[in-house]
Write a protein that holds these residues in place. Structure first.
Motif, short mmCIF file in Angstrom:
data_model
loop_
_atom_site.label_atom_id
_atom_site.label_comp_id
_atom_site.label_asym_id
_atom_site.label_seq_id
_atom_site.Cartn_x
_atom_site.Cartn_y
_atom_site.Cartn_z
N ASP A 1 9.73 9.77 -16.51
CA ASP A 1 8.74 9.84 -15.43
C ASP A 1 9.33 9.59 -14.05
O ASP A 1 8.90 10.20 -13.07
N ILE A 2 10.29 8.69 -13.93
CA ILE A 2 10.85 8.38 -12.61
C ILE A 2 11.49 9.61 -11.98
O ILE A 2 11.21 9.92 -10.82
N PRO A 3 12.35 10.36 -12.70
CA PRO A 3 12.89 11.58 -12.07
C PRO A 3 11.80 12.60 -11.72
O PRO A 3 11.85 13.24 -10.68
N ARG A 4 10.79 12.72 -12.60
CA ARG A 4 9.70 13.66 -12.33
C ARG A 4 8.92 13.22 -11.10
O ARG A 4 8.62 14.02 -10.21
N ILE A 5 8.62 11.93 -11.01
CA ILE A 5 7.89 11.39 -9.85
C ILE A 5 8.74 11.54 -8.58
O ILE A 5 8.24 11.92 -7.52
N THR A 6 10.05 11.26 -8.71
CA THR A 6 10.95 11.39 -7.56
C THR A 6 10.98 12.84 -7.07
O THR A 6 10.88 13.10 -5.87
N ASN A 7 11.10 13.77 -8.00
CA ASN A 7 11.09 15.20 -7.62
C ASN A 7 9.76 15.59 -7.00
O ASN A 7 9.71 16.35 -6.02
N SER A 8 8.70 15.08 -7.57
CA SER A 8 7.37 15.37 -7.03
C SER A 8 7.25 14.84 -5.60
O SER A 8 6.74 15.53 -4.71
N ILE B 1 8.84 2.16 -23.21
CA ILE B 1 8.77 1.96 -21.75
C ILE B 1 10.01 2.55 -21.08
O ILE B 1 9.92 3.26 -20.08
N ASN B 2 11.19 2.29 -21.65
CA ASN B 2 12.43 2.82 -21.08
C ASN B 2 12.45 4.34 -21.10
O ASN B 2 12.84 4.97 -20.12
N SER B 3 12.05 4.94 -22.21
CA SER B 3 12.06 6.40 -22.28
C SER B 3 11.03 6.99 -21.31
O SER B 3 11.28 8.00 -20.66
N THR B 4 9.90 6.34 -21.20
CA THR B 4 8.87 6.80 -20.25
C THR B 4 9.40 6.72 -18.83
O THR B 4 9.25 7.65 -18.04
N LEU B 5 10.04 5.59 -18.51
CA LEU B 5 10.60 5.42 -17.18
C LEU B 5 11.70 6.45 -16.92
O LEU B 5 11.79 7.02 -15.84
N GLU B 6 12.55 6.67 -17.92
CA GLU B 6 13.64 7.63 -17.76
C GLU B 6 13.11 9.05 -17.55
O GLU B 6 13.72 9.84 -16.85
#
Length: 135
Positions: free
Chosen positions: A37-44, A30-35
Motif C-alpha cells: 500500500d505505501i508504494p501505491r499511496i506514494t504513487n497516487s 501488516i508488513n505485506s499490506t504496508l509494503e
C-alpha cells in the motif's frame, strides 16, 4: 498436583505459542499490506501532486492570457483615444485658421471700405470748401 501444574504449564506454553503465531501472522499481514500500500499511496500522491501542478500551470496560463487580452484592449483603446484627440485637435486648428483668415479678410475689407469712405468724405469736404470759397 505436579501433573496438574505440568498440564497447566503446557497449556500456557501452547497458548503462548498460539498467541505468538497469531501475532507473527498479524505482523506479516501488516508488513505485506504496508509494503504493497505505501508504494501505491506514494504513487497516487505523486500523481495527484503532478495533476495539481498541471492544473495550477493551466490556470496561471489562462490568467496571463486574459491579462494580455485586457492589456491589448486597453492599449488599443488608448491608441484610438489618442488618434481621436489628435484628429479633433487638427480639426480645431483648421477651424481656428479658417476663422482667423476670415477675420483678417473682413478686417482688410473693412479697412478698405473705411479708407474709401474717408476719401469720399475728404473729397466731399474739399468740394464743399471749394464751393463755399467760391461763393
Amino acid at each position: 498436583m505436579l501433573r496438574l501444574i505440568d498440564d497447566r504449564v503446557n497449556q500456557i506454553k501452547t497458548d503462548l505459542a498460539k498467541e505468538t503465531r497469531i501475532r507473527v501472522e498479524s505482523l506479516d499481514i501488516i508488513n505485506s499490506t504496508l509494503e504493497e500500500d505505501i508504494p501505491r499511496i506514494t504513487n497516487s500522491l505523486k500523481n495527484e501532486v503532478a495533476a495539481k501542478e498541471d492544473s495550477d500551470r493551466e490556470i496561471t496560463k489562462k490568467i496571463i492570457d486574459e491579462f494580455s487580452k485586457i492589456y491589448s484592449a486597453i492599449e488599443e483603446e488608448r491608441k484610438t483615444r489618442e488618434e481621436t484627440e489628435n484628429s479633433m485637435f487638427d480639426m480645431l486648428k483648421e477651424v481656428v485658421g479658417k476663422v482667423k483668415n476670415e477675420i483678417d479678410y473682413e478686417k482688410k475689407n473693412r479697412e478698405t471700405t473705411e479708407d474709401n469712405l474717408l476719401n469720399l468724405i475728404e473729397d466731399a469736404c474739399s468740394k464743399l470748401n471749394q464751393v463755399s470759397t467760391e461763393l
